[in-house]
Motif scaffolding. Structure first.
Motif, PDB file in Angstrom:
ATOM      1  N   PHE A 146      50.896  48.100  40.722  1.00 43.96           N
ATOM      2  CA  PHE A 146      50.070  48.891  39.834  1.00 43.96           C
ATOM      3  C   PHE A 146      49.470  50.077  40.578  1.00 43.96           C
ATOM      4  O   PHE A 146      49.192  50.007  41.774  1.00 43.96           O
ATOM      5  N   SER A 147      49.247  51.185  39.837  1.00 44.36           N
ATOM      6  CA  SER A 147      48.716  52.400  40.454  1.00 44.36           C
ATOM      7  C   SER A 147      47.280  52.217  40.928  1.00 44.36           C
ATOM      8  O   SER A 147      46.871  52.773  41.942  1.00 44.36           O
ATOM      9  N   MET A 148      46.469  51.429  40.173  1.00 39.81           N
ATOM     10  CA  MET A 148      45.097  51.147  40.599  1.00 39.81           C
ATOM     11  C   MET A 148      45.079  49.890  41.457  1.00 39.81           C
ATOM     12  O   MET A 148      44.378  48.912  41.181  1.00 39.81           O
ATOM     13  N   PHE A 149      45.885  49.921  42.520  1.00 36.48           N
ATOM     14  CA  PHE A 149      46.069  48.779  43.417  1.00 36.48           C
ATOM     15  C   PHE A 149      44.778  48.348  44.086  1.00 36.48           C
ATOM     16  O   PHE A 149      44.581  47.174  44.421  1.00 36.48           O
ATOM     17  N   LEU A 152      32.814  34.813  42.079  1.00 36.74           N
ATOM     18  CA  LEU A 152      34.062  34.612  41.354  1.00 36.74           C
ATOM     19  C   LEU A 152      34.558  35.966  40.867  1.00 36.74           C
ATOM     20  O   LEU A 152      33.762  36.840  40.513  1.00 36.74           O
ATOM     21  N   CYS A 153      35.864  36.147  40.846  1.00 34.07           N
ATOM     22  CA  CYS A 153      36.443  37.376  40.307  1.00 34.07           C
ATOM     23  C   CYS A 153      37.507  37.007  39.273  1.00 34.07           C
ATOM     24  O   CYS A 153      38.447  36.260  39.570  1.00 34.07           O
ATOM     25  N   ILE A 154      37.344  37.524  38.063  1.00 37.73           N
ATOM     26  CA  ILE A 154      38.333  37.369  37.001  1.00 37.73           C
ATOM     27  C   ILE A 154      38.914  38.756  36.745  1.00 37.73           C
ATOM     28  O   ILE A 154      38.179  39.701  36.463  1.00 37.73           O
ATOM     29  N   PHE A 155      40.232  38.875  36.833  1.00 34.62           N
ATOM     30  CA  PHE A 155      40.858  40.195  36.787  1.00 34.62           C
ATOM     31  C   PHE A 155      42.107  40.167  35.923  1.00 34.62           C
ATOM     32  O   PHE A 155      42.884  39.215  35.948  1.00 34.62           O
ATOM     33  N   THR A 156      42.311  41.227  35.139  1.00 34.04           N
ATOM     34  CA  THR A 156      43.553  41.382  34.392  1.00 34.04           C
ATOM     35  C   THR A 156      43.876  42.866  34.269  1.00 34.04           C
ATOM     36  O   THR A 156      42.962  43.704  34.192  1.00 34.04           O
ATOM     37  N   PHE A 187      42.695  48.153  33.429  1.00 35.70           N
ATOM     38  CA  PHE A 187      42.273  46.901  34.065  1.00 35.70           C
ATOM     39  C   PHE A 187      40.864  46.534  33.611  1.00 35.70           C
ATOM     40  O   PHE A 187      40.045  47.392  33.260  1.00 35.70           O
ATOM     41  N   LEU A 188      40.603  45.244  33.641  1.00 36.31           N
ATOM     42  CA  LEU A 188      39.292  44.683  33.325  1.00 36.31           C
ATOM     43  C   LEU A 188      38.949  43.686  34.422  1.00 36.31           C
ATOM     44  O   LEU A 188      39.771  42.838  34.782  1.00 36.31           O
ATOM     45  N   GLY A 219      33.710  45.615  35.242  1.00 38.33           N
ATOM     46  CA  GLY A 219      34.372  46.874  35.548  1.00 38.33           C
ATOM     47  C   GLY A 219      35.549  47.109  34.619  1.00 38.33           C
ATOM     48  O   GLY A 219      36.290  46.173  34.285  1.00 38.33           O
ATOM     49  N   LEU A 220      35.726  48.360  34.191  1.00 39.86           N
ATOM     50  CA  LEU A 220      36.818  48.733  33.298  1.00 39.86           C
ATOM     51  C   LEU A 220      37.463  49.999  33.828  1.00 39.86           C
ATOM     52  O   LEU A 220      36.772  50.994  34.100  1.00 39.86           O
TER      53      LEU A 220
END
Length: 339
Positions: A25-28, A47-51, A321-322, A296-297
């Motif tokens: 992904f570009s926002m690596f 904790l980190c939840i990322f998609t 990304f979220l 974060g968005l």
């Protein structure tokens, strides 16, 4: 018909060998654990939840390439281990590309041990076992006897026995990750990663072809000016996989919109950042990222600069990304990390 089957086989082998390259992904910089299992747990929170989601080449083909990922990582035993913590999580990637709906599904479980070198720096060594599965959708293929003179009628039997187009393999990755934080104004992360260390076979049509090992390096820093609401977030990513290589670099400029309360924690901070990155011989990438407390968005857009611009009209990709990094009540937490 044999010529068609042979053509499909050649294209598949070409894609999986000479031209093979892992999806990314570009926002690596938003989720380094995707690039290095040693980064699991290095988060500003417990904790980190990322998609994230990416679609590209939608001006080139009626079937744009689509990539989706999701993951969770956390730090364990941060309060019980004297000199560090254990980072772990789970990552998932789904990618669909081309008219034949070539799909890739990857599940990975990063786990690392992070050692406190001193009060300002940490070093992590991580392993990442995983499951790698790929598939060609034979139902998306058209054959000459299905041509009606106007279009293809897929309800008509092709009369072909195409065989199996599915395979799954065990996958293994490893990474070394360094995290340095000297003050609230400076933080740096560096990582080296190795992926597909088992070099598993990934070809169809009974052709023996191994997946190239993928070696990456990653770096990011955060620097905030004295008595300023402006901070700089330069980042660098390099990838080497077989005959393919890639280098991406750039910077995000972050502006603090509202400062978080330092003592009561009653008010969450807010910020907005703008980024510009360049991927060598391929694309100019831009992004906007909004952060409010633990949420974060990000929205990104790639401008295609390669030889494909004749067909793409310079339209590359759109990416989202979220990210959510909560801290739990009663947790001692840790030093703030790059986000």
């Amino acid at each position: 018909m044999k010529r068609l089957i042979t053509t499909i086989a050649v294209l598949a082998v070409t894609y999986l060998s000479t031209a093979q390259q892992d999806r990314h992904f570009s926002m690596f910089f938003a989720n380094p654990v995707q690039l290095n299992p040693g980064a699991a747990g290095h988060i500003d929170g417990d904790l980190c939840i990322f998609t994230n989601y990416r679609t590209q080449w939608f001006t080139v083909t009626a079937n744009p390439f689509r990539s989706f990922s999701a993951g969770v990582d956390a730090k364990l035993f941060d309060n019980k281990l004297k000199n560090g913590f254990i980072g772990t999580g789970i990552n998932f990637l789904n990618d669909v590309s081309g008219d034949a709906k070539f799909s890739l599904n990857v599940i990975q479980v990063p786990i690392n041990y992070t050692l406190d070198l001193n009060k300002t720096s940490q070093l992590s060594l991580g392993l990442q076992p995983g499951f790698y599965a790929q598939r060609l959708n034979e139902n998306a293929l058209y054959f000459d006897n299905q041509w009606t003179g106007i279009d293809f009628n897929t309800a008509v039997s092709s009369g072909e026995t195409l065989g199996a187009y599915n395979l799954s393999r065990f996958d293994l990755s490893a990474g070394l990750f360094y995290d340095l934080k000297t003050s609230d104004r400076f933080n740096m992360q560096l990582g080296l990663g190795g992926f597909h260390l088992t070099a598993q076979e990934v070809s169809f049509f009974q052709v023996s072809e191994k997946l190239y090992r993928n070696f990456t390096f990653y770096g990011k820093a955060m620097y905030r000016l004295d008595d300023s609401k402006l901070s700089f977030h330069p980042a660098l990513f390099g990838l080497f996989q077989g005959p393919n290589w890639e280098l991406t670099f750039g910077n995000n400029f972050e502006i603090e919109l509202k400062e978080s309360s330092k003592h009561t924690g009653y008010f969450d901070g807010m910020s907005l950042s703008f980024g510009v990155y360049y991927r060598t011989s391929d694309a100019l990438m831009t992004n906007i990222i909004y952060k409010a407390g633990a949420l974060g968005l990000g929205v990104g857009y790639d401008i295609n600069l390669s030889g494909l611009t004749v067909a793409s009209k310079s339209v590359g990709a759109v990416e989202l990304f979220l990210k959510f990094t909560p801290s739990f009540a009663g947790s001692a937490g840790g030093a703030a990390r790059i986000q």
